[in-house]
Write an enzyme that holds these catalytic residues in place. Structure first.
Site, PDB file in Angstrom:
ATOM      1  N   ASN A 171      59.417  56.292  51.733  1.00  0.00           N
ATOM      2  CA  ASN A 171      60.326  56.163  53.022  1.00  0.00           C
ATOM      3  C   ASN A 171      60.399  54.838  53.647  1.00  0.00           C
ATOM      4  O   ASN A 171      59.520  54.016  53.703  1.00  0.00           O
ATOM      5  CB  ASN A 171      59.302  56.759  53.637  1.00  0.00           C
ATOM      6  CG  ASN A 171      60.187  57.075  55.195  1.00  0.00           C
ATOM      7  OD1 ASN A 171      61.686  56.229  54.819  1.00  0.00           O
ATOM      8  ND2 ASN A 171      60.336  57.134  55.994  1.00  0.00           N
ATOM      9  N   TRP A 172      61.486  54.331  52.704  1.00  0.00           N
ATOM     10  CA  TRP A 172      61.590  53.064  53.395  1.00  0.00           C
ATOM     11  C   TRP A 172      62.224  52.569  54.698  1.00  0.00           C
ATOM     12  O   TRP A 172      61.711  51.420  54.955  1.00  0.00           O
ATOM     13  CB  TRP A 172      63.094  51.811  52.453  1.00  0.00           C
ATOM     14  CG  TRP A 172      62.817  51.702  50.523  1.00  0.00           C
ATOM     15  CD1 TRP A 172      61.602  52.251  49.976  1.00  0.00           C
ATOM     16  CD2 TRP A 172      63.731  51.153  50.066  1.00  0.00           C
ATOM     17  NE1 TRP A 172      61.799  51.985  49.198  1.00  0.00           N
ATOM     18  CE2 TRP A 172      62.993  51.396  48.574  1.00  0.00           C
ATOM     19  CE3 TRP A 172      64.921  51.007  49.896  1.00  0.00           C
ATOM     20  CZ2 TRP A 172      63.731  51.186  47.206  1.00  0.00           C
ATOM     21  CZ3 TRP A 172      65.169  50.193  48.825  1.00  0.00           C
ATOM     22  CH2 TRP A 172      64.679  50.466  48.217  1.00  0.00           C
ATOM     23  N   LYS A 173      62.471  53.071  55.408  1.00  0.00           N
ATOM     24  CA  LYS A 173      63.267  53.545  56.993  1.00  0.00           C
ATOM     25  C   LYS A 173      63.508  52.272  56.976  1.00  0.00           C
ATOM     26  O   LYS A 173      64.970  52.556  56.027  1.00  0.00           O
ATOM     27  CB  LYS A 173      61.549  52.500  57.939  1.00  0.00           C
ATOM     28  CG  LYS A 173      60.415  54.540  57.501  1.00  0.00           C
ATOM     29  CD  LYS A 173      59.061  53.895  58.406  1.00  0.00           C
ATOM     30  CE  LYS A 173      57.871  54.926  57.583  1.00  0.00           C
ATOM     31  NZ  LYS A 173      56.426  54.736  58.495  1.00  0.00           N
ATOM     32  N   HIS A 196      60.963  64.139  60.116  1.00  0.00           N
ATOM     33  CA  HIS A 196      59.835  62.561  59.991  1.00  0.00           C
ATOM     34  C   HIS A 196      59.272  62.695  61.112  1.00  0.00           C
ATOM     35  O   HIS A 196      60.368  62.852  62.287  1.00  0.00           O
ATOM     36  CB  HIS A 196      60.444  61.708  59.142  1.00  0.00           C
ATOM     37  CG  HIS A 196      59.337  60.180  59.563  1.00  0.00           C
ATOM     38  ND1 HIS A 196      58.992  59.187  60.032  1.00  0.00           N
ATOM     39  CD2 HIS A 196      58.580  60.407  57.879  1.00  0.00           C
ATOM     40  CE1 HIS A 196      58.410  58.836  60.328  1.00  0.00           C
ATOM     41  NE2 HIS A 196      58.146  59.225  58.087  1.00  0.00           N
ATOM     42  N   GLU A 247      52.013  64.492  57.579  1.00  0.00           N
ATOM     43  CA  GLU A 247      52.168  62.555  58.011  1.00  0.00           C
ATOM     44  C   GLU A 247      50.924  62.690  59.112  1.00  0.00           C
ATOM     45  O   GLU A 247      51.833  62.894  59.804  1.00  0.00           O
ATOM     46  CB  GLU A 247      53.036  61.918  57.936  1.00  0.00           C
ATOM     47  CG  GLU A 247      54.041  61.916  57.253  1.00  0.00           C
ATOM     48  CD  GLU A 247      55.184  61.151  56.417  1.00  0.00           C
ATOM     49  OE1 GLU A 247      54.578  59.798  55.645  1.00  0.00           O
ATOM     50  OE2 GLU A 247      55.988  60.719  57.479  1.00  0.00           O
ATOM     51  N   SER A 256      49.402  55.146  55.508  1.00  0.00           N
ATOM     52  CA  SER A 256      48.765  54.264  55.702  1.00  0.00           C
ATOM     53  C   SER A 256      48.182  54.326  53.646  1.00  0.00           C
ATOM     54  O   SER A 256      47.112  53.856  53.601  1.00  0.00           O
ATOM     55  CB  SER A 256      47.960  53.788  56.108  1.00  0.00           C
ATOM     56  OG  SER A 256      48.166  53.603  57.614  1.00  0.00           O
ATOM     57  N   GLY A 263      55.439  54.640  53.760  1.00  0.00           N
ATOM     58  CA  GLY A 263      56.103  54.139  54.105  1.00  0.00           C
ATOM     59  C   GLY A 263      55.825  52.422  54.001  1.00  0.00           C
ATOM     60  O   GLY A 263      56.352  52.156  52.666  1.00  0.00           O
ATOM     61  N   GLY A 264      55.184  51.192  54.085  1.00  0.00           N
ATOM     62  CA  GLY A 264      54.673  50.394  53.968  1.00  0.00           C
ATOM     63  C   GLY A 264      55.274  49.577  52.436  1.00  0.00           C
ATOM     64  O   GLY A 264      55.682  49.079  52.846  1.00  0.00           O
TER      65      GLY A 264
END
Ligand code: 13P
Length: 252
Positions: A9-11, A96, A168, A213, A234-235
Site C-alpha cells: 500500500n503505497w499510500k 483502511h 492492521e 510496521s 506500507g513504508g
C-alpha cells in the site's frame, strides 16, 4: 492451501515517475521469490495506468487504495470502481484505518463500496483493526468482530470466496511498533473463527494479511504463524528490495 499474498500500500507516496521505477524494481526482483507468493502493488490513482503498463507480462498484480461508493455521476473528485477495473486493477483496499479515521468512512459507506468492487469484478482487501485505547482496554476482539459483522457478513457466499482481509492494528501502523507474531496469530485465528461462524468452511480459504510496521526483519516470524497468510505493507513497500525481501519471509 490458502493464497499467500504480499501487498504494497503505497499510500500518498511517489510521483508517477517514481512509482514507475518502484514497480520496475518489483517486477525485476520478483523472480527471487517463489511463484506461490502473490505480489500486489497499490499505487496512488494518478499512476495506476502507468504502473499497469510496467506490470504487463509479469505476475505482479495491481490494486487501488480506495474507490467511490457510487457507480458514476456527479461525485466530484471520486474514482469509480469501474474506472479502476478498466485500468487493469484486480484489487481494491477498503476500510483502511486511515480512511476510517481521517475521512470518516463508516460501515454504511463501506457496504456500498463493497458492492461497487464486486459489481466490477474486483477483489476487496478489507481492513480491520483496533486502535491503542481499544487494545489496552482489551477490546480488540470486539472491534474486529464488529468491523467484520457490519460489512463482511453482508456478502453473499459467492462474494466471500473472493475476499482478502487485512488485520492492521492502528497502533502498529507507521509507528515501527509491530504486533508480536503471537498477537497476530491470536487475532487472525479469532477473525477466522468469526468468519467461519457465518461462512463455514469457506473461512479456511480466506487469506488474512497482517499489516503494521511489517518489514524484512520481522516478516518471516509473523508469516510463519498458521493463520497469517501474508502482509499489507506500507513504508517498506516503497523500496522494491525491502518489499521483495518481505516476500522471502515465506521461504525462511
Ligand atoms: P506501515 O507498514 O507503514 O506500518 O503501514 C501499514 C499499512 O497501513 C498498510 O496498509
Amino acid at each position: 492451501m490458502r493464497k499467500k499474498i504480499v501487498a504494497g500500500n503505497w499510500k500518498m507516496n511517489t510521483l508517477p515517475a517514481e512509482g514507475v521505477e518502484l514497480a520496475k524494481g518489483v517486477v525485476a526482483q520478483r523472480g527471487e521469490v517463489c511463484e506461490c507468493v502473490n505480489f500486489i502493488v497499490c499505487p496512488p490513482f494518478t499512476h495506476l495506468a502507468q504502473v499497469a503498463e510496467v506490470l504487463k507480462g509479469s505476475t505482479v498484480e495491481l490494486g487501488a487504495q480506495n474507490c467511490a461508493a457510487e457507480a458514476k455521476g456527479a461525485y466530484t473528485g471520486e474514482v469509480a470502481a469501474s474506472m479502476i477495473a478498466a485500468l487493469g486493477c484486480k484489487y481494491v483496499i477498503l476500510g483502511h484505518s486511515e480512511r476510517r479515521q481521517y475521512y470518516g468512512e463508516t460501515s454504511e459507506t463501506l457496504n456500498k463500496k463493497m458492492e461497487q468492487v464486486y459489481a466490477n469484478g474486483l477483489t476487496p482487501i478489507y481492513c480491520v483493526g483496533e486502535n491503542l485505547d481499544e487494545r489496552e482496554a482489551g477490546n480488540h476482539f470486539a472491534v474486529c468482530k464488529q468491523q467484520i459483522e457490519e460489512v463482511v457478513f453482508n456478502l453473499t457466499e459467492e462474494q466471500f470466496k473472493n475476499l482478502v482481509i487485512a488485520y492492521e492494528p492502528v497502533w502498529a501502523i507507521g509507528t515501527g511498533k509491530t504486533a508480536t507474531a503471537e498477537q497476530a496469530q491470536e487475532i487472525h485465528a479469532y477473525i477466522r473463527e468469526v468468519l467461519s461462524s457465518k461462512f463455514g468452511a469457506a473461512a479456511e480459504e480466506c487469506p488474512i494479511l497482517y499489516g503494521g510496521s511489517c518489514k524484512p526483519s520481522n516478516a518471516a516470524e509473523i508469516f510463519a504463524k498458521e493463520d497469517v497468510d501474508g502482509g499489507l505493507i506500507g513504508g517498506a513497500a516503497l523500496k522494491a528490495e525491502d518489499f521483495i525481501a518481505i516476500g522471502k519471509g515465506f521461504m525462511a
